[in-house]
Motif scaffolding. Structure first.
Motif, PDB file in Angstrom:
ATOM      1  N   THR A 144       0.865  -1.193   0.004  1.00 32.83           N
ATOM      2  CA  THR A 144       0.074   0.040  -0.033  1.00 32.83           C
ATOM      3  C   THR A 144       0.878   1.292  -0.229  1.00 32.83           C
ATOM      4  O   THR A 144       1.913   1.283   0.882  1.00 32.83           O
ATOM      5  CB  THR A 144      -0.881   0.035   1.310  1.00 32.83           C
ATOM      6  OG1 THR A 144      -1.700  -1.010   1.406  1.00 32.83           O
ATOM      7  CG2 THR A 144      -1.770   1.149   1.284  1.00 32.83           C
ATOM      8  N   ARG A 179       0.583   5.507   0.474  1.00 28.31           N
ATOM      9  CA  ARG A 179      -0.046   6.808   0.687  1.00 28.31           C
ATOM     10  C   ARG A 179       0.864   7.923   0.369  1.00 28.31           C
ATOM     11  O   ARG A 179       2.023   8.066   0.867  1.00 28.31           O
ATOM     12  CB  ARG A 179      -0.585   6.772   1.861  1.00 28.31           C
ATOM     13  CG  ARG A 179      -1.533   8.121   2.287  1.00 28.31           C
ATOM     14  CD  ARG A 179      -2.023   8.110   3.770  1.00 28.31           C
ATOM     15  NE  ARG A 179      -3.219   7.105   3.560  1.00 28.31           N
ATOM     16  CZ  ARG A 179      -4.080   6.953   4.354  1.00 28.31           C
ATOM     17  NH1 ARG A 179      -4.003   7.609   5.611  1.00 28.31           N
ATOM     18  NH2 ARG A 179      -5.142   6.091   4.243  1.00 28.31           N
ATOM     19  N   PRO A 198      -7.489   4.456  -6.912  1.00 27.56           N
ATOM     20  CA  PRO A 198      -6.950   4.701  -5.577  1.00 27.56           C
ATOM     21  C   PRO A 198      -8.038   5.433  -4.623  1.00 27.56           C
ATOM     22  O   PRO A 198      -9.320   5.567  -5.128  1.00 27.56           O
ATOM     23  CB  PRO A 198      -5.835   5.776  -5.879  1.00 27.56           C
ATOM     24  CG  PRO A 198      -6.531   6.652  -6.940  1.00 27.56           C
ATOM     25  CD  PRO A 198      -7.438   5.511  -7.836  1.00 27.56           C
ATOM     26  N   SER A 199      -7.709   5.648  -3.556  1.00 35.96           N
ATOM     27  CA  SER A 199      -8.543   6.077  -2.352  1.00 35.96           C
ATOM     28  C   SER A 199      -7.905   7.771  -2.360  1.00 35.96           C
ATOM     29  O   SER A 199      -6.741   7.841  -2.112  1.00 35.96           O
ATOM     30  CB  SER A 199      -8.474   5.365  -1.047  1.00 35.96           C
ATOM     31  OG  SER A 199      -9.129   6.405   0.000  1.00 35.96           O
ATOM     32  N   VAL A 200      -8.901   8.603  -2.553  1.00 33.00           N
ATOM     33  CA  VAL A 200      -8.580  10.081  -2.451  1.00 33.00           C
ATOM     34  C   VAL A 200      -9.272  10.880  -1.272  1.00 33.00           C
ATOM     35  O   VAL A 200     -10.351  10.740  -0.941  1.00 33.00           O
ATOM     36  CB  VAL A 200      -8.610  10.827  -3.744  1.00 33.00           C
ATOM     37  CG1 VAL A 200      -8.257  12.065  -3.756  1.00 33.00           C
ATOM     38  CG2 VAL A 200      -7.999  10.014  -5.253  1.00 33.00           C
ATOM     39  N   ALA A 201      -8.491  11.687  -0.512  1.00 38.67           N
ATOM     40  CA  ALA A 201      -9.223  12.758   0.440  1.00 38.67           C
ATOM     41  C   ALA A 201      -8.428  13.819   0.677  1.00 38.67           C
ATOM     42  O   ALA A 201      -7.156  13.971   0.107  1.00 38.67           O
ATOM     43  CB  ALA A 201      -9.317  12.007   1.605  1.00 38.67           C
ATOM     44  N   VAL A 260      -3.722  10.615  -1.211  1.00 35.50           N
ATOM     45  CA  VAL A 260      -3.823   9.565  -2.051  1.00 35.50           C
ATOM     46  C   VAL A 260      -3.473   8.131  -1.649  1.00 35.50           C
ATOM     47  O   VAL A 260      -2.277   8.020  -1.589  1.00 35.50           O
ATOM     48  CB  VAL A 260      -3.580   9.809  -3.555  1.00 35.50           C
ATOM     49  CG1 VAL A 260      -4.002   8.910  -4.471  1.00 35.50           C
ATOM     50  CG2 VAL A 260      -3.988  11.338  -3.987  1.00 35.50           C
ATOM     51  N   THR A 261      -4.244   7.280  -1.587  1.00 41.12           N
ATOM     52  CA  THR A 261      -3.542   5.637  -1.021  1.00 41.12           C
ATOM     53  C   THR A 261      -4.002   4.955  -2.257  1.00 41.12           C
ATOM     54  O   THR A 261      -5.074   4.765  -2.816  1.00 41.12           O
ATOM     55  CB  THR A 261      -4.430   5.412  -0.065  1.00 41.12           C
ATOM     56  OG1 THR A 261      -4.371   6.487   0.947  1.00 41.12           O
ATOM     57  CG2 THR A 261      -4.066   3.847   0.555  1.00 41.12           C
ATOM     58  N   TYR A 262      -2.579   4.176  -2.675  1.00 44.47           N
ATOM     59  CA  TYR A 262      -2.871   3.199  -3.748  1.00 44.47           C
ATOM     60  C   TYR A 262      -2.398   1.958  -3.213  1.00 44.47           C
ATOM     61  O   TYR A 262      -1.852   1.768  -2.081  1.00 44.47           O
ATOM     62  CB  TYR A 262      -1.882   3.473  -4.699  1.00 44.47           C
ATOM     63  CG  TYR A 262      -2.037   4.818  -5.649  1.00 44.47           C
ATOM     64  CD1 TYR A 262      -2.715   4.796  -6.775  1.00 44.47           C
ATOM     65  CD2 TYR A 262      -1.539   6.190  -5.132  1.00 44.47           C
ATOM     66  CE1 TYR A 262      -2.790   6.132  -7.535  1.00 44.47           C
ATOM     67  CE2 TYR A 262      -1.771   7.141  -6.128  1.00 44.47           C
ATOM     68  CZ  TYR A 262      -2.340   7.122  -7.140  1.00 44.47           C
ATOM     69  OH  TYR A 262      -2.520   8.359  -7.869  1.00 44.47           O
ATOM     70  N   THR A 263      -3.134   0.802  -3.973  1.00 42.70           N
ATOM     71  CA  THR A 263      -2.549  -0.529  -3.607  1.00 42.70           C
ATOM     72  C   THR A 263      -1.891  -1.132  -4.451  1.00 42.70           C
ATOM     73  O   THR A 263      -1.977  -0.739  -5.891  1.00 42.70           O
ATOM     74  CB  THR A 263      -3.672  -1.412  -2.990  1.00 42.70           C
ATOM     75  OG1 THR A 263      -4.681  -1.413  -4.319  1.00 42.70           O
ATOM     76  CG2 THR A 263      -4.350  -1.068  -1.848  1.00 42.70           C
TER      77      THR A 263
END
Length: 273
Positions: free
Chosen positions: A52, A54, A222-225, A268-271
């Motif tokens: 993971t 980030r 990805p997850s974005v915040a 941003v979090t990528y796997t």
């Protein structure tokens, strides 16, 4: 010309937290105590069988300004106290008057600044005054002059600043303490979108570099915040939400670009795979 007179205000922000009363016992359930692993997830990805990544994407975009507000702050110029009688020196609490500033207004109008583009604010003293006349940016008993310039450019802004400065110089009763400028746009939507796009591209580049160094590849979704501190920062052509107020004005620099700049940060979090 708009002329306003206002009294200076003191703004205090008091932050309090809950403190249990002496002698009072509070039963705290273990269910309410956050797990250390949950706290660690605020900035770092939790341990996982999959790699993971980030990253923080930093975006920036600029656009020529549609409008500029030049802010001139004036303070009373009090004479230095006689040597040896500092404790007995008590300056007058008289504030700046329109008559004192009239030569500046006349000079600005002589170079084509319209009366509608000038906003003058005289700030009445509150009664509390420092006994020694240190030059400062304080506006109590002083005045603020705002000149609005549509479709600004460097030459026009410099001409206005030089004119006001030269006209104020021979007036012994006042000091021109600061000159600030604020740039704005009629519509910020395109600029904000460009800043987000820049932040996304920066995050992608950072994550790809990390993945390449780790010998893996990124997944596409990805997850974005947005970071929590964004709410406290001034937005495009707006004021921030800080307790004491926060504007996008800065000290005037004749060599600085006449433009509005927007900066955006994203988490941003990528796997990996």
């Amino acid at each position: 010309m708009k002329k306003r007179v206002m009294s200076s205000l003191v703004v205090a922000v008091i932050t309090t937290s809950f403190i249990p009363s002496p002698g009072r016992t509070e039963n705290i359930s273990n269910e309410l105590v956050p797990d250390a692993r949950q706290i660690s997830q605020l900035f770092y990805p939790p341990p996982s069988e999959e790699p993971t990544f980030r990253v923080i994407g930093k975006g920036r975009a600029s656009q020529p300004a549609d409008r500029a507000n030049l802010l001139f702050k004036f303070a009373r110029n009090y004479p230095s106290p006689p040597e040896g009688v500092l404790s007995q020196f008590e300056p007058s609490q008289e504030n700046i008057t329109l008559e004192m500033l009239q030569p500046i207004l006349d000079a600005l109008q002589a170079i084509g600044v319209s009366d509608q583009a000038i906003d003058l604010e005289i700030i009445e003293p509150s009664g509390s005054f420092l006994p020694f006349p240190f030059p400062s940016n304080a506006t109590e008993g002083g005045a603020q002059l705002v000149v609005t310039v549509d479709n600004p450019n460097r030459d026009r802004l410099e001409a206005i600043v030089n004119t006001a400065t030269d006209a104020a110089s021979p007036i012994e009763a006042i000091l021109l303490s600061t000159v600030n400028v604020e740039y704005s746009l009629n519509n910020c939507q395109a600029l904000v979108q460009a800043a987000y796009q820049s932040a996304v591209e920066d995050a992608q580049n950072r994550a790809n570099s990390l993945a390449a160094a780790m010998g893996t590849q990124l997944r596409l979704v990805p997850s974005v915040a947005e970071p929590f501190y964004e709410v406290f920062l001034p937005g495009c052509d707006s004021e921030g939400n800080l307790p004491f107020g926060n504007t996008t004005s800065s000290v005037y620099d004749a060599d600085a670009p006449v433009e509005v700049t927007v900066k955006k940060d994203i988490f941003v979090t990528y796997t990996g795979r």
